[in-house]
Every structure is written in structure tokens, then in C-alpha cells.
Motif scaffolding. Sequence first.
Motif, short mmCIF file in Angstrom:
data_model
loop_
_atom_site.label_atom_id
_atom_site.label_comp_id
_atom_site.label_asym_id
_atom_site.label_seq_id
_atom_site.Cartn_x
_atom_site.Cartn_y
_atom_site.Cartn_z
N GLY A 156 0.79 -1.23 0.00
CA GLY A 156 0.00 0.00 0.00
C GLY A 156 0.81 1.28 0.00
O GLY A 156 0.25 2.38 -0.03
N LYS A 206 1.22 4.26 2.97
CA LYS A 206 -0.01 3.64 3.49
C LYS A 206 -0.32 4.25 4.86
O LYS A 206 0.57 4.40 5.70
CB LYS A 206 0.20 2.13 3.64
CG LYS A 206 -0.99 1.40 4.25
CD LYS A 206 -0.67 -0.08 4.47
CE LYS A 206 -1.85 -0.79 5.13
NZ LYS A 206 -1.56 -2.22 5.35
N GLY A 222 -4.06 6.38 2.14
CA GLY A 222 -2.72 6.80 2.53
C GLY A 222 -2.57 8.30 2.41
O GLY A 222 -3.56 9.05 2.40
#
Length: 493
Positions: A156, A206, A222
Amino acid sequence: MQLYKSQTLKIYNSLTGKKEIFEPINEGHIGMYVCGPTVYSNVHLGNCRTFMSFDMIFRYLKHLGYKVRYVRNITDAGHLENDADEGEDKIAKKARLEQIEPMEVVQRYTVDFHNTLQKFNFLSPSIEPTATGHIIEQIEIIKVILEKGLAYEVNGSVYFDVVKFNKSYEYGKLSGRKLEDMITNTRELAAQDEKKSPQDFALWKKAEPQHIMRWPSPWGDGFPGWHLECTAMSTKYLGETFDIHGGGMDLKFPHHECEIAQAEASNGHSPVNYWMHANMLTLNGKKMAKSTGNNILPNEMFSGENDILSKPFTPTVVRFFMMQAHYTSILDLSNEALLASEKGFQKLMDSLDLLDKLETAADSDFDVASWKQKCYDAMNDDFNTPILIATLFEAVKHINLIKEGKENISEADKNTLRETMHSFIFDVLGLDHKVDAQGDSDKLPGVVDLLIQLRNEARANKDFATSDKIRDQLAALGIQLKDGKEGTTFSVS
């Protein structure tokens, strides 16, 4: 007037390490971007000096007749502690500590920033974008860099691949660092680190569950990397290549180095022609730092409410003090230096009053045209304000000689002298002619001094009721008295 056509401006370019003749991309037009503040605390004096340097540069470019688009951003997200890729967001941390919303922190300190700069007589930038207002643009740049294979996504988060980028470009060219040396000098990464290389930096991070400031993206919720924000905002408003990028010397690495890498990775070419860096401000010969107590905020200087200076100083005197050093030089602030600047500023203002009263003659002994070009020569030499100020004081000397009848000046030269001094003192240096060195009208200092004298007499006679009444009634009018070793001083709020 297009004065730039008759003047040759040279700028020290941090990228090449030398002074270069300034040639804008589009004749008569300049695009300039300066990294603005991260608004999580009151703006400190060192930052004010950097922004003041670029305000002066903005003013001179406008004076030369350029149409300048000046972009100075507000960083309101994504700047983590210690300028790192890990840790807590500076604004979110302040919000957590004070138990308020992050945007309350942003609002409070953005207002403080603007109020402080207004006191210093700054011109407003043409555009003042915020990082949170340009999340979409940042996500689009990340997509392009990923498509080109110069970034990678892990859990992420998205990181810039510095090693891969360096095979086609040169990472470190602004700061003079070699990637091989950086890698050699870096310890092995901790096992939990997601980066392929210690030099890689975050384009997108993230957001952990506890992270307050978060936005949706193709890689999950994020927030953007600090470096990416400036790339997105500068290129959006100034184009893929623009004329000038400025900031403090401390931003050269890694911030500006990463900006260059991101722009080259996404656009394929260098983003800026002239990189400019302003130097730091020290206090009494030492680095300014809250942790050591060797620190003073702008409003503490103006009010006199500090333990470092002997009296309050007006914003225009502080500005004059800062203009007496070249923007690339380290400048040391001290009580003695400010007192000297106060006297110098007052001398300059007095000479302008005197100039208006001078009698003229048929001819001039003072070569005003030559002196005027010396003012331009100083500023054309990489905005050399100390040399400009020395040249202005040459005029002060001649004004006094003319007043004493030892020199003559013609009416035409007197008008040129007046116009030139006003242009450079007020328009270029940005000093405020509405106040004197004490910051008030001509009559106010005398009236307050008289009241201070009456208060001192009351105190000497142990008439404390009258003494306190004078102090309290002045305070009600916004005039603060401060008793010190050198006597009683006052400031106006």
C-alpha cells in the motif's frame, strides 16, 4: 517599464555552482516556485529570513519589469518528523497533543504565518497552493512514475527507485553527492523496512489505522510523500520546466534533490533552470533551537517580551537588518546588530526627509546617473543587498554635503535621486516608510517618553498608585511598558 532589457542580471545557480546570466524561458515572463512552510507551529525567524530573501527577489524582478508568477506553497500534510519516510506527521502530532483536528492546526498556523509576513511588509505570492488541495495531481504523477518502472508498490506504499533512476539520470547532482558513496555510507536496512534501497523515498505512504490524515488512492488509503507535493504544485502552475526554484539551504538535500528526480522520472527532463538557496540565521553566534532556549519568535522581537534583546524592534528594522547580509550568507542576529540597524534605518529615513528640503542649483557636483547604475549593478550581481545598502548610504553622504552647502544638485538630478532612493528602499528592499525606527508616528514616542518620565518620578516618590495607573492605562491603549536594566521601553500592539 521593461528595465530588464537594459540590465544584465546574474544569479548564482546552486545546480551549476556558479553565477550565470539570467535568461528566462519566455521573454518578459518568469515562473518562480519557493517551498513554503509546514504549518504546525509559529513561523520561526530563520524561515522568515528565507521567505524575505525571495520576497526581495520577487520585488526586484517586478521592478525590472518582468511579469512574475510567484508560487509559494503551504505544506499541510505529509511532512513527517525528522524529514523522514517513517514516523508521525508533524501536523497530525500537534493535533493529537492538543486534541484538536489537524485542519485546526493548519488554520491556526497558516493565519500566524500570513500575519507575521504581513508585518514584515511581504508581497503576497501570485498563487499559494496547499498540498491537501493537490492530492489528485500527486496520485497522477505517481501513476506515471510507476508506469515508467521507476517506482514500486509495497503493502500500500509506493517508493521511488533511486538506483534504477540513477542508471538513466543523475541522482545527487544538486547536492553534489554520489549515489555510490551514499550507498556505501548507509547501514543495512532493518528487516521490517519495505524499501529496496535506503536511498529510496516515499511517493505515497499507506495510512496505518491510527493515522488521521488519509486519502483514497489506487494503492489504498494513505497520504503523499513530502517531496512529491512540491513537484505536483510547481509543475501544475509553472509548467514542466520553469525559471527559478528557491528555498532554504537545508532543503537542498534530500527535498530538492528528490524533486528533481521525480520531475525527471515523470517528464523526462530537468524541471528548473536556476536553483536558488537562502542561508540560515543564527542567534548570538549559535544555531537557533527551541530545545536549547537559543530561540526568539518574530512577535517576541516586536513586543520586546523576551530575555534576549534589550528592547522591542519594529518589523521594518528587523527587515533592514536582514537585508544587510547577502541571502546566501549565514547571518547572525544579536542585540548589538539590531541596535546598529535601527540607527542605520533611521539615518536613511532622515536623509529622505532632508532630500525633499534641499535647494537646487544649475549644475550638480554629484553624478546621480552613475550612482543610480551602481544601485542596479549591486542588485544585478545575484541580488547583492549589502552592496545596494552601502550605495544608498553613499547618497546619504552626498545629501548631507548638499545640505551643508559643500555640493550642489540640479532639480533634475534631485528628482532622479529621490525616485531612485524610493524605488530601492521601499519597492525593492521592502522597507516600510509608514513607520520610523520606533514603529510609530512622529509624536507618539515623545508623548510616551513623557509619561514614562512621570511614572518614574511617581515611583521614586513611592506613589505606586499613580505609577500603576499610567502603566495600566497605556496598556489599555495597546502600549506595553517594559522595565529593564537600560530603563523603561515601550511597544505598540
